[in-house]
Design a protein around this motif. Structure first.
Motif, short mmCIF file in Angstrom:
data_model
loop_
_atom_site.label_atom_id
_atom_site.label_comp_id
_atom_site.label_asym_id
_atom_site.label_seq_id
_atom_site.Cartn_x
_atom_site.Cartn_y
_atom_site.Cartn_z
N THR A 64 0.83 -1.19 0.00
CA THR A 64 0.00 0.00 0.00
C THR A 64 0.87 1.25 0.00
OG1 THR A 64 -1.76 1.18 1.19
CG2 THR A 64 -0.15 -0.01 2.52
N LYS A 65 0.28 2.36 -0.43
CA LYS A 65 1.00 3.63 -0.51
C LYS A 65 0.71 4.55 0.68
CE LYS A 65 2.91 2.74 -4.49
NZ LYS A 65 4.38 2.53 -4.60
N GLU A 66 -0.21 4.15 1.55
CA GLU A 66 -0.57 5.03 2.66
C GLU A 66 -1.04 4.20 3.85
OE1 GLU A 66 -3.54 8.82 3.68
OE2 GLU A 66 -3.33 8.08 1.62
N VAL A 67 -0.58 4.57 5.04
CA VAL A 67 -1.03 3.94 6.29
C VAL A 67 -1.35 5.03 7.29
CG1 VAL A 67 0.24 1.78 5.94
CG2 VAL A 67 1.36 3.69 7.11
N GLU A 68 -2.26 4.72 8.21
CA GLU A 68 -2.69 5.73 9.19
C GLU A 68 -3.12 5.05 10.48
OE1 GLU A 68 -5.76 9.56 9.52
OE2 GLU A 68 -6.14 7.96 8.06
N GLY A 69 -2.84 5.72 11.60
CA GLY A 69 -3.33 5.31 12.90
C GLY A 69 -4.02 6.48 13.57
N VAL A 70 -5.19 6.22 14.15
CA VAL A 70 -5.99 7.28 14.78
C VAL A 70 -6.32 6.86 16.20
CG1 VAL A 70 -8.12 8.63 14.68
CG2 VAL A 70 -6.99 7.92 12.55
N ILE A 71 -6.20 7.79 17.14
CA ILE A 71 -6.57 7.49 18.53
C ILE A 71 -7.36 8.66 19.11
CG2 ILE A 71 -4.43 8.42 19.53
CD1 ILE A 71 -4.60 6.00 21.52
N ASN A 72 -8.41 8.32 19.84
CA ASN A 72 -9.22 9.30 20.55
C ASN A 72 -9.03 9.04 22.04
OD1 ASN A 72 -11.44 10.72 21.78
ND2 ASN A 72 -12.36 10.85 19.74
N ILE A 81 -6.55 16.95 27.25
CA ILE A 81 -7.55 15.88 27.31
C ILE A 81 -8.95 16.48 27.27
CG2 ILE A 81 -8.57 14.16 28.88
CD1 ILE A 81 -6.07 13.11 27.60
N PRO A 82 -9.90 15.89 26.52
CA PRO A 82 -9.71 14.78 25.57
C PRO A 82 -9.14 15.28 24.26
CG PRO A 82 -11.99 15.46 25.57
CD PRO A 82 -11.31 16.31 26.60
N PHE A 83 -8.42 14.41 23.53
CA PHE A 83 -7.90 14.82 22.24
C PHE A 83 -7.92 13.67 21.25
CE2 PHE A 83 -4.00 13.57 24.57
CZ PHE A 83 -3.41 12.69 23.67
N ASN A 84 -7.95 14.05 19.97
CA ASN A 84 -7.92 13.10 18.86
C ASN A 84 -6.65 13.34 18.07
OD1 ASN A 84 -8.55 12.30 15.87
ND2 ASN A 84 -10.04 11.19 17.09
N LEU A 85 -5.88 12.29 17.86
CA LEU A 85 -4.59 12.41 17.19
C LEU A 85 -4.48 11.37 16.08
CD1 LEU A 85 -1.71 13.69 17.13
CD2 LEU A 85 -1.03 11.89 18.74
N ASN A 126 -7.77 5.63 28.86
CA ASN A 126 -9.09 5.30 28.31
C ASN A 126 -9.12 5.90 26.92
OD1 ASN A 126 -11.72 4.68 27.73
ND2 ASN A 126 -12.61 5.76 29.47
N ALA A 127 -9.15 5.05 25.89
CA ALA A 127 -9.04 5.55 24.52
C ALA A 127 -9.65 4.56 23.54
CB ALA A 127 -7.58 5.82 24.16
N LEU A 128 -9.93 5.04 22.34
CA LEU A 128 -10.35 4.21 21.21
C LEU A 128 -9.36 4.44 20.07
CD1 LEU A 128 -14.22 4.77 21.14
CD2 LEU A 128 -13.05 2.65 21.75
#
Length: 435
Positions: free
Chosen positions: A48-56, A150-154, A219-221
């Motif tokens: 693949t040409k793109e990867v991503e990780g997201v955390i809330n 806090i809280p934050f999305n990164l 505590n995160a998703l």
């Protein structure tokens, strides 16, 4: 008596041991892993040409970290790492180095580690350190920092084009590519790398570099994605640990949030580290037969699963004789099932693996032990869950933050003073008893 004197000396010596030493021991009890979410397919390889990780992140408390030899390292620092192999020859890391400032505020510095698994680099790059670490070539770049509350999305992401790889992040409605390395290649998910590590894609927590382990409460998703065609997709198979990085955490328990079966997430909470398969997992199936009427209930973690196709099969080899969908209570109802011995088959979906059940309880225990794809994933996990111990320990080139002291009181001195006073009092009591 001599024994009383010995007891007094023992108590004094015990009291003189600083409390910080006890903290070091207790903080290292139990296993630690790079906890979060990763993917590694057992069949085939994805490029693949793109990867991503997201955390809330809803809450986060970062404790003390330790080096592999048990030596205290830092306080209040941890790393959140998006890691992926490039053609099995390079290892790319887009890292958020997180320093806790107060109970709810953090400093985040983004770090690039780009590893040459064949040896040292010979190219020159802008504003970065090019060196060798653990016998491998590494490019290390440290970005300016941002503040987070806090809280934050990164989000951490890496993009590849014909000229090289870009490293970026997104926070608070701001997205930025902060570094570029002129080495092209595709992110490889599956197979093994040049140094024998699994080519996984992982978004995991770890210590602040050097193979360190850190204790955190969270505590995160979290989610991971890779590009397939023109869209970002969720992996079909995921785990709660990473397999490549050498850093790890204690106190993070990860389970699958399957409230939306086709958009699952990893739920990260405070608890014991738990290497596990997040998805696909087999659902539980129960059968209730009354004469020719059969009710089949499908559920996961005690929750019914609606709108799932269920088949009833008979004969040898089994062939389907009826199909039905589960209702809102997770029940599929069948009529005119005249045989007392039949197989219930669930074909699975995105997050749930296929599963069987037999109307005979005695045979069902044998049938359910047959190997499924879930069991193969579980077997891989169990064989590789400690691969991080031979993984690559991140090199941050002293880019970490150091938390400001929270107080000017010399607690170590106070510990010694209290220990001496208590020891003297106990000795006096024992001497008094002797007389």
């Amino acid at each position: 008596m001599l024994w009383r004197r010995a007891v007094a000396i023992f108590i004094i010596a015990s009291m003189l041991i600083p409390l910080s030493s006890a903290t070091i021991v207790s903080s290292q009890i139990g296993s630690s892993f790079p906890m979060g979410i990763s993917t590694f397919p057992l069949s085939g390889v994805y490029y693949t040409k793109e990867v991503e990780g997201v955390i809330n992140v809803s809450s986060l408390q970062i404790g003390e970290s330790y080096l592999p030899n048990g030596q205290p390292f830092e306080m209040g620092n941890a790393s959140l790492q998006l890691n992926a192999m490039v053609d099995g020859l390079y290892w790319a890391q887009d890292v958020a180095l997180i320093c806790q400032q107060t109970s709810s505020t953090f400093n985040i510095r983004f770090v690039v580690n780009y590893w040459n698994l064949s040896g040292p680099f010979t190219l020159k790059v802008n504003n970065a350190t090019v060196t060798s670490f653990q016998g491998l070539g590494v490019i290390c770049y440290l970005s300016p920092s941002i503040s987070a509350t806090i809280p934050f999305n990164l989000s951490l992401f890496m993009l590849e084009n014909r000229t090289g790889i870009s490293f970026g992040y997104a926070y608070d409605n701001h997205s930025e590519i902060y570094y570029f390395i002129p080495i092209s290649g595709s992110f490889q998910i599956g197979g093994t790398s040049k140094i024998g590590l699994p080519n996984d894609l992982e978004l995991v927590w770890g210590g602040p570099g050097g193979g360190s382990v850190v204790s955190i409460h969270i505590n995160a998703l979290s989610e991971i994605f890779y590009k397939q065609g023109n869209k970002m997709v969720i992996p079909n198979e995921t785990y709660s640990i990473g397999f490549d990085t050498g850093e790890s955490v204690q106190g993070v328990n990860v389970n699958a949030d399957l409230s939306h079966l086709f958009s699952p997430k990893a739920q990260e909470k405070t608890g014991a580290d738990n290497p596990t398969v997040l998805w696909p997992i087999p659902p539980s199936i129960s059968i209730n037969q009354h004469n020719s009427s059969v009710n089949v209930t499908v559920y996961v973690n005690g929750k019914p699963i609606p709108d799932q196709e269920i088949e009833v099969e008979t004969g040898f080899p089994p062939s389907p004789i009826a199909k039905a969908l589960t209702n809102q209570d997770g029940i599929a109802s069948f009529t005119n099932i005249t045989s007392s011995l039949f197989v219930v088959y669930y074909p699975g979906n995105f997050t749930l693996s296929y599963s069987y059940a037999i109307s005979s309880p005695a045979l069902n225990s044998v049938y359910s032990s047959l190997t499924s794809y879930y069991h193969k994933l579980l077997s891989f996990l169990q064989s590789e869950e400690y691969s991080f111990k031979k993984g690559i320990t991140s090199f941050f080139n002293d880019g970490r933050y150091v938390s400001p002291p929270s107080t000017t009181v010399n607690y170590l001195l106070l510990e010694y003073i209290v220990a001496i006073v208590v020891g003297v009092v106990i000795s006096a009591v024992l001497v008094r008893l002797k007389t």
